[in-house]
Enzyme design. Structure first.
Site, mmCIF file in Angstrom:
data_model
loop_
_atom_site.group_PDB
_atom_site.id
_atom_site.type_symbol
_atom_site.label_atom_id
_atom_site.label_comp_id
_atom_site.label_asym_id
_atom_site.label_seq_id
_atom_site.Cartn_x
_atom_site.Cartn_y
_atom_site.Cartn_z
ATOM 1 N N VAL A 20 11.130 -36.873 74.561
ATOM 2 C CA VAL A 20 10.853 -38.186 75.159
ATOM 3 C C VAL A 20 10.910 -38.036 76.674
ATOM 4 O O VAL A 20 11.980 -37.799 77.241
ATOM 5 C CB VAL A 20 11.867 -39.256 74.695
ATOM 6 C CG1 VAL A 20 11.484 -40.623 75.252
ATOM 7 C CG2 VAL A 20 11.951 -39.319 73.173
ATOM 8 N N THR A 21 9.766 -38.153 77.338
ATOM 9 C CA THR A 21 9.802 -38.131 78.804
ATOM 10 C C THR A 21 10.126 -39.540 79.306
ATOM 11 O O THR A 21 9.738 -40.535 78.685
ATOM 12 C CB THR A 21 8.468 -37.649 79.421
ATOM 13 O OG1 THR A 21 7.488 -38.684 79.320
ATOM 14 C CG2 THR A 21 7.956 -36.370 78.764
ATOM 15 N N SER A 25 15.596 -44.492 80.647
ATOM 16 C CA SER A 25 15.555 -45.895 81.100
ATOM 17 C C SER A 25 14.484 -46.660 80.331
ATOM 18 O O SER A 25 13.530 -46.067 79.809
ATOM 19 C CB SER A 25 15.248 -45.939 82.604
ATOM 20 O OG SER A 25 15.034 -47.273 83.051
ATOM 21 N N ILE A 27 11.738 -48.412 78.322
ATOM 22 C CA ILE A 27 11.082 -48.166 77.039
ATOM 23 C C ILE A 27 11.510 -46.810 76.471
ATOM 24 O O ILE A 27 11.810 -46.686 75.278
ATOM 25 C CB ILE A 27 9.546 -48.224 77.222
ATOM 26 C CG1 ILE A 27 9.120 -49.658 77.577
ATOM 27 C CG2 ILE A 27 8.822 -47.720 75.976
ATOM 28 C CD1 ILE A 27 7.666 -49.786 78.044
ATOM 29 N N SER A 151 -0.973 -48.705 79.116
ATOM 30 C CA SER A 151 -0.698 -50.081 79.575
ATOM 31 C C SER A 151 -1.964 -50.900 79.383
ATOM 32 O O SER A 151 -3.076 -50.366 79.496
ATOM 33 C CB SER A 151 -0.331 -50.075 81.068
ATOM 34 O OG SER A 151 -0.342 -51.402 81.572
ATOM 35 N N TYR A 164 -2.160 -47.278 89.576
ATOM 36 C CA TYR A 164 -1.510 -47.383 88.257
ATOM 37 C C TYR A 164 -2.544 -47.589 87.150
ATOM 38 O O TYR A 164 -2.508 -46.926 86.109
ATOM 39 C CB TYR A 164 -0.518 -48.549 88.303
ATOM 40 C CG TYR A 164 0.297 -48.733 87.048
ATOM 41 C CD1 TYR A 164 1.399 -47.923 86.788
ATOM 42 C CD2 TYR A 164 -0.025 -49.734 86.124
ATOM 43 C CE1 TYR A 164 2.152 -48.110 85.644
ATOM 44 C CE2 TYR A 164 0.728 -49.914 84.977
ATOM 45 C CZ TYR A 164 1.816 -49.099 84.748
ATOM 46 O OH TYR A 164 2.561 -49.277 83.597
ATOM 47 N N ALA A 165 -3.489 -48.506 87.376
ATOM 48 C CA ALA A 165 -4.512 -48.795 86.358
ATOM 49 C C ALA A 165 -5.349 -47.553 86.078
ATOM 50 O O ALA A 165 -5.642 -47.226 84.918
ATOM 51 C CB ALA A 165 -5.396 -49.946 86.819
ATOM 52 N N SER A 167 -4.433 -44.467 86.498
ATOM 53 C CA SER A 167 -3.611 -43.476 85.786
ATOM 54 C C SER A 167 -3.540 -43.806 84.295
ATOM 55 O O SER A 167 -3.619 -42.919 83.443
ATOM 56 C CB SER A 167 -2.203 -43.389 86.393
ATOM 57 O OG SER A 167 -1.404 -44.501 86.039
ATOM 58 N N LYS A 168 -3.421 -45.081 83.966
ATOM 59 C CA LYS A 168 -3.274 -45.467 82.554
ATOM 60 C C LYS A 168 -4.613 -45.392 81.814
ATOM 61 O O LYS A 168 -4.654 -45.061 80.629
ATOM 62 C CB LYS A 168 -2.670 -46.874 82.452
ATOM 63 C CG LYS A 168 -1.233 -46.960 82.981
ATOM 64 C CD LYS A 168 -0.291 -46.018 82.236
ATOM 65 C CE LYS A 168 1.162 -46.210 82.614
ATOM 66 N NZ LYS A 168 2.062 -45.314 81.878
HETATM 67 N N1 LIG Z 1 7.664 -52.317 81.679
HETATM 68 C C1 LIG Z 1 6.409 -52.691 81.483
HETATM 69 O O1 LIG Z 1 6.059 -53.887 81.577
HETATM 70 C C2 LIG Z 1 5.381 -51.676 81.136
HETATM 71 C C3 LIG Z 1 4.130 -52.136 80.697
HETATM 72 C C4 LIG Z 1 3.147 -51.214 80.366
HETATM 73 C C5 LIG Z 1 3.422 -49.873 80.446
HETATM 74 N N2 LIG Z 1 4.643 -49.457 80.868
HETATM 75 C C6 LIG Z 1 4.858 -48.014 80.943
HETATM 76 O O2 LIG Z 1 5.947 -47.677 80.142
HETATM 77 C C7 LIG Z 1 6.576 -46.512 80.651
HETATM 78 C C8 LIG Z 1 8.057 -46.764 80.819
HETATM 79 O O3 LIG Z 1 8.217 -47.793 81.781
HETATM 80 P P1 LIG Z 1 9.558 -48.648 81.895
HETATM 81 O O4 LIG Z 1 9.143 -50.032 82.132
HETATM 82 O O5 LIG Z 1 10.469 -48.313 80.788
HETATM 83 O O6 LIG Z 1 10.108 -48.092 83.303
HETATM 84 P P2 LIG Z 1 11.546 -47.558 83.758
HETATM 85 O O7 LIG Z 1 11.423 -47.442 85.234
HETATM 86 O O8 LIG Z 1 12.617 -48.375 83.176
HETATM 87 O O9 LIG Z 1 11.599 -46.112 83.114
HETATM 88 C C9 LIG Z 1 10.788 -45.074 83.565
HETATM 89 C C10 LIG Z 1 11.550 -43.769 83.431
HETATM 90 O O10 LIG Z 1 10.686 -42.723 83.873
HETATM 91 C C11 LIG Z 1 11.455 -41.849 84.662
HETATM 92 N N3 LIG Z 1 10.600 -41.118 85.590
HETATM 93 C C12 LIG Z 1 9.900 -41.608 86.644
HETATM 94 N N4 LIG Z 1 9.271 -40.614 87.275
HETATM 95 C C13 LIG Z 1 9.578 -39.475 86.609
HETATM 96 C C14 LIG Z 1 9.237 -38.116 86.789
HETATM 97 N N5 LIG Z 1 8.464 -37.701 87.803
HETATM 98 N N6 LIG Z 1 9.718 -37.216 85.902
HETATM 99 C C15 LIG Z 1 10.521 -37.603 84.885
HETATM 100 N N7 LIG Z 1 10.898 -38.868 84.682
HETATM 101 C C16 LIG Z 1 10.425 -39.792 85.542
HETATM 102 C C17 LIG Z 1 12.445 -42.744 85.392
HETATM 103 O O11 LIG Z 1 13.551 -42.004 85.908
HETATM 104 C C18 LIG Z 1 12.817 -43.708 84.285
HETATM 105 O O12 LIG Z 1 13.910 -43.210 83.541
HETATM 106 C C19 LIG Z 1 5.871 -46.186 81.966
HETATM 107 O O13 LIG Z 1 4.879 -45.206 81.737
HETATM 108 C C20 LIG Z 1 5.215 -47.500 82.320
HETATM 109 O O14 LIG Z 1 4.070 -47.304 83.113
HETATM 110 C C21 LIG Z 1 5.622 -50.307 81.211
#
Ligand SMILES: NC(=O)c1ccc[n+]([C@@H]2O[C@H](COP(=O)([O-])OP(=O)(O)OC[C@H]3O[C@@H](n4cnc5c(N)ncnc54)[C@H](O)[C@@H]3O)[C@@H](O)[C@H]2O)c1
Length: 258
Positions: A20-21, A25, A27, A151, A164-165, A167-168
């Site tokens: 799990v990358t 934190s 998700i 996303s 961001y868009a 990238s996704k």
């Molecule tokens: N929260 C939302 O509304 C939402 C919606 C759509 C997609 N997402 C996507 O879901 C995923 C998780 O987002 P989240 O909301 O849980 O965010 P978050 O910030 O809570 O968690 C992201 C995690 O990624 C880690 N991270 C960041 N850069 C990194 C790197 N270079 N190497 C390793 N780890 C790294 C951070 O340390 C963190 O633990 C992301 O890809 C985000 O784009 C989130």
């Protein structure tokens, strides 16, 4: 006659790990916790040292290998996946949750804003998927599951989120291509496209955005990280073996609008 269905999802194969990358934190953490709760071996790759320490301390005998790695560093990702394979078993699944935002309108977006988001969200997903795929197809086609967190912004754009868009959207194309290429090895590759999810990432936007996203949803809700984790768990399950190349929106209908 096919076998009777069972519920909940079938157990994950033993002797295999799930990578799990971004698993420290939001998700990713919800995914990690769900998998650990059912006894799976989980290798977390995250760059946040403090959050990883917290995860290790709370593991309480669970099979977690928490490694401080940036997914934007391909040799480091390879080393981490190699160590996970040696200590926990070859990967059955990889879930790519590591992601960042650096929001600005296109006219203000710097080269660094652009590159850093693409490096983590898109290239980081590729590096993790490649490292896992190499171990899933050896020594004799072990098979496996890949789930990338995309996303809804990658499907419809987002104001102030060109980097961001893009990238996704790239993640979606990567997933569909990987699904075509890896199917022959028994590996499925899917994306989940969340709408607004309450996590540390979205906490920075404040309540106004959350309320706007609720108003867009036919359900009048936004998601919790656990809502996404349950969908990830299904796509990781052996019984999801005929689902590949899919982009599953888990957004309370936010993308279609109320
Ligand atoms: N929260 C939302 O509304 C939402 C919606 C759509 C997609 N997402 C996507 O879901 C995923 C998780 O987002 P989240 O909301 O849980 O965010 P978050 O910030 O809570 O968690 C992201 C995690 O990624 C880690 N991270 C960041 N850069 C990194 C790197 N270079 N190497 C390793 N780890 C790294 C951070 O340390 C963190 O633990 C992301 O890809 C985000 O784009 C989130």
């Amino acid at each position: 006659m096919t076998a009777t269905t069972s519920s909940p999802s079938q157990p994950l194969p033993s002797g295999r790990c799930i990578i799990v990358t971004g698993g420290a934190s939001g998700i990713g953490l919800a995914v990690t916790r769900l998998l650990l709760s059912e006894g799976a071996a989980v290798a977390v790759l995250d760059r946040d040292a403090a959050a990883l320490t917290h995860l290790r301390q709370g593991a309480d005998g669970a099979k977690v290998l928490a490694q401080e790695v940036s997914v934007a560093d391909p040799p480091a990702v390879d080393r981490a996946v190699d160590r996970a394979t040696k200590e926990l078993g070859p990967p059955w699944g990889v879930v790519t949750c590591a992601g960042i935002v650096r929001d600005k309108t296109l006219l203000k977006l710097t080269d660094d804003d652009w590159r850093s988001v693409l490096d983590v969200n898109l290239s980081g997903t590729f590096y993790a998927m490649r490292a896992a795929a190499l171990r899933m197809k050896e020594p004799k086609g072990l098979g496996g599951r890949m789930v990338a967190i995309a996303s809804i912004v990658g499907l419809r754009g987002g104001f102030g989120q060109a980097n961001y868009a893009a990238s996704k959207a790239g993640v979606v194309a990567l997933v569909q291509t990987a699904a075509k290429e890896l199917g022959r090895f028994g590996i499925t590759v899917n994306a989940i496209a969340p709408g607004f999810v309450r996590t540390p990432m979205t906490a920075q936007y404040g309540e106004t955005l959350e309320e706007a996203c609720k108003a867009e949803s036919p359900m009048g809700t936004v998601c919790e990280p656990e809502d996404i984790a349950r969908s990830v768990r299904y796509l990781l399950s052996p019984e999801a073996g005929h689902i590949t190349g899919v982009v599953l929106r888990v957004d309370g209908g936010q993308a279609i609008g109320a």
